[in-house]
Design an enzyme around this catalytic site. Structure first.
Site, mmCIF file in Angstrom:
data_model
loop_
_atom_site.group_PDB
_atom_site.id
_atom_site.type_symbol
_atom_site.label_atom_id
_atom_site.label_comp_id
_atom_site.label_asym_id
_atom_site.label_seq_id
_atom_site.Cartn_x
_atom_site.Cartn_y
_atom_site.Cartn_z
ATOM 1 N N GLN A 59 -130.630 15.737 -49.412
ATOM 2 C CA GLN A 59 -129.694 15.938 -48.301
ATOM 3 C C GLN A 59 -130.020 15.003 -47.119
ATOM 4 O OE1 GLN A 59 -131.155 19.219 -49.363
ATOM 5 N NE2 GLN A 59 -129.525 19.630 -50.782
ATOM 6 N N GLY A 119 -127.169 14.922 -55.191
ATOM 7 C CA GLY A 119 -127.308 13.959 -56.280
ATOM 8 C C GLY A 119 -127.837 12.615 -55.822
ATOM 9 N N HIS A 120 -128.572 11.960 -56.707
ATOM 10 C CA HIS A 120 -129.045 10.603 -56.487
ATOM 11 C C HIS A 120 -128.561 9.739 -57.646
ATOM 12 C CE1 HIS A 120 -132.696 12.130 -53.952
ATOM 13 N NE2 HIS A 120 -131.583 12.118 -53.280
ATOM 14 N N LYS A 170 -130.602 7.378 -50.769
ATOM 15 C CA LYS A 170 -132.039 7.663 -50.922
ATOM 16 C C LYS A 170 -132.536 7.366 -52.325
ATOM 17 C CE LYS A 170 -131.598 11.912 -49.454
ATOM 18 N NZ LYS A 170 -130.217 11.811 -48.946
ATOM 19 N N ASP A 228 -126.277 11.467 -48.678
ATOM 20 C CA ASP A 228 -125.515 10.414 -49.366
ATOM 21 C C ASP A 228 -125.789 9.036 -48.773
ATOM 22 O OD1 ASP A 228 -124.136 12.505 -50.840
ATOM 23 O OD2 ASP A 228 -122.930 12.806 -49.040
#
Length: 431
Positions: free
Chosen positions: A225, A40-41, A16, A13
């Site tokens: 991650q 998630g991104h 990225k 988080d």
């Protein structure tokens, strides 16, 4: 030309997605090399929000090749949905700009069922905090040599053999947990139905990447991650089921380690964690709540509230070492705007002794208490800053102190979710 690996240097988080998207302008190929759809991104481009959890972040930028490497575990049904969602937002996706390694293992419905059943059956205090999406069981089947891989979808006889081998293992597990046996024919039917959606993107990715490198193309390797969730070097057992650190970029894509020229570690200006596990700098007070609210600290995939705390230089120095980080991208500096004073963890106290690293034993990790250094905050806004001159002096001092403590320079500084609100110090793609 230089090739760059992007890894999270905390618990994930860190931002990225934005950094990979920003860097992808300089890259020709963007490759995912580990993880699944559990991380998630979020990308914000010209005010438009894109939420990704499986596809490489470069997919939203035209003219680039996005690659899902063999180090990823792929849920084909989620892939289909994510592609459909992005297409509905106007993103072009086809076999020319997306490739999936033929040897990528699949996440099946049985994996998610097993994942959730295990977590529900775990005693309080022993839950791992997984997303329940089957990532761990899929990796187990990979190393157990019973996985179904993308290439297997192309041949019915091979697929049946793979499914039978898989079910010998899973049906025994399910009996022990009081679950019904898997419906073999239904599973085969599901796989046959989804096969065309996946196979249209299947390719020998290792070969394609080797050719791209030989042709002088720039490759950007995108991790999911964070390094503190690495199966070997993270806060075990509260970790993900794959190697997250930069070395995985080589084995998770089919390229040798010599292909990596620069490792960019993404680092948030404070610390967050989702799920269970040790967190020495966690704040349960008004400052922690303020960080969470200002930073919008809720998971992209699960919506879970993230635990928040001050910046932990001990952990980031450690992850920079294990990933061989060349420079960091420092994100969410603007979240610290308005704090009268800031704290940075510079060491731990463990059983009356000062130490400068996080120990391996989980019992010792739980007993570590942070040793803080206090710095003055700033009242001016840093949001949207695009040069050092736009930053208050106290913010610059904070960034420079972080560099000293983690023994790694800042290469990029991000001051908002917007793509262009980035200060470039060192171009990772420069030769």
């Amino acid at each position: 030309m230089a090739n760059v690996v992007v890894v999270g240097a905390q618990w994930g988080d860190e931002g990225k997605g934005k950094i990979v998207d920003w860097l992808s302008e300089r890259a020709d190929v963007i490759a995912r090399f580990q993880g699944g759809h559990n991380a998630g991104h979020t990308l914000v481009i010209d005010g438009k929000v894109y939420k990704l959890s499986l596809l490489p972040s470069g997919i939203v930028r035209g003219g680039k090749l996005s690659v899902i490497g063999n180090g990823v575990v792929l849920d084909p049904w989620h892939l289909e949905k994510e592609i459909a969602l992005l297409k509905s937002q106007g993103v072009e996706i086809n076999a020319d700009n997306l490739m999936i390694a033929e040897n990528t293992p699949l996440i099946l419905p049985v994996h998610g069922e097993l994942d959730r059943a295990r977590e529900e059956a775990a005693n309080p205090g022993t839950k791992i905090g997984t997303t329940g999406r089957g990532i761990g069981p899929a990796y187990e089947d990979k190393v157990g040599r019973r996985a179904i891989r993308v290439a297997d979808l192309a041949d019915r006889e091979t697929l049946e053999t793979r499914v039978d081998r898989l079910l010998v293992h899973h049906d025994a597990l399910r009996r022990g947990m009081g679950l019904e046996a898997v419906d073999r024919e239904a599973l085969l039917a599901q796989l046959e139905a989804i096969a065309p959606s996946v196979l249209q993107y299947a390719a020998p990715v290792w070969k394609v990447l080797a050719e791209k490198r030989k042709a002088g193309k720039r490759i950007l390797f995108e991790g999911a991650q964070g390094a503190l969730l690495d199966i070997d070097f993270g806060t075990y057992p509260f970790v993900t089921s794959s190697n997250v650190i930069a070395g995985q970029a080589a084995t998770g894509s089919g390229m040798g380690p010599g292909a990596i020229d620069f490792v960019l570690g993404i680092v948030k200006a404070y610390t967050t964690r989702v799920g269970e596990g040790p967190f020495p700098c966690e704040l349960d007070d008004a400052d922690g709540q303020r960080l969470g609210e200002r930073g919008h600290e809720f998971g992209t995939v699960t919506g879970r509230k993230r635990r928040c705390g001050w910046f932990d230089a001990v952990l980031v120095r450690q992850t920079c070492a294990t990933s061989g980080v060349s420079g960091i991208a420092f994100t969410k500096l603007d979240v610290l705007d308005g704090f009268e004073e800031l704290k940075i963890c510079v060491g731990y106290e463990l059983d009356g002794k000062r130490i400068d690293y996080l120990p391996t034993a989980s019992s010792q990790q739980a007993r570590c208490t942070p040793i803080y250094e206090t710095m003055p905050g700033w009242s001016q806004s840093t949001e949207g800053a695009r040069s050092w001159a736009d930053l208050p002096a106290e913010a610059i001092k904070y960034v420079r102190r972080v560099e000293e403590l983690i023994d790694c320079p800042v290469a990029l500084l991000s001051t908002s979710p917007e793509r262009e609100d980035t200060i470039l110090v060192t171009d990772p793609f420069s030769d």
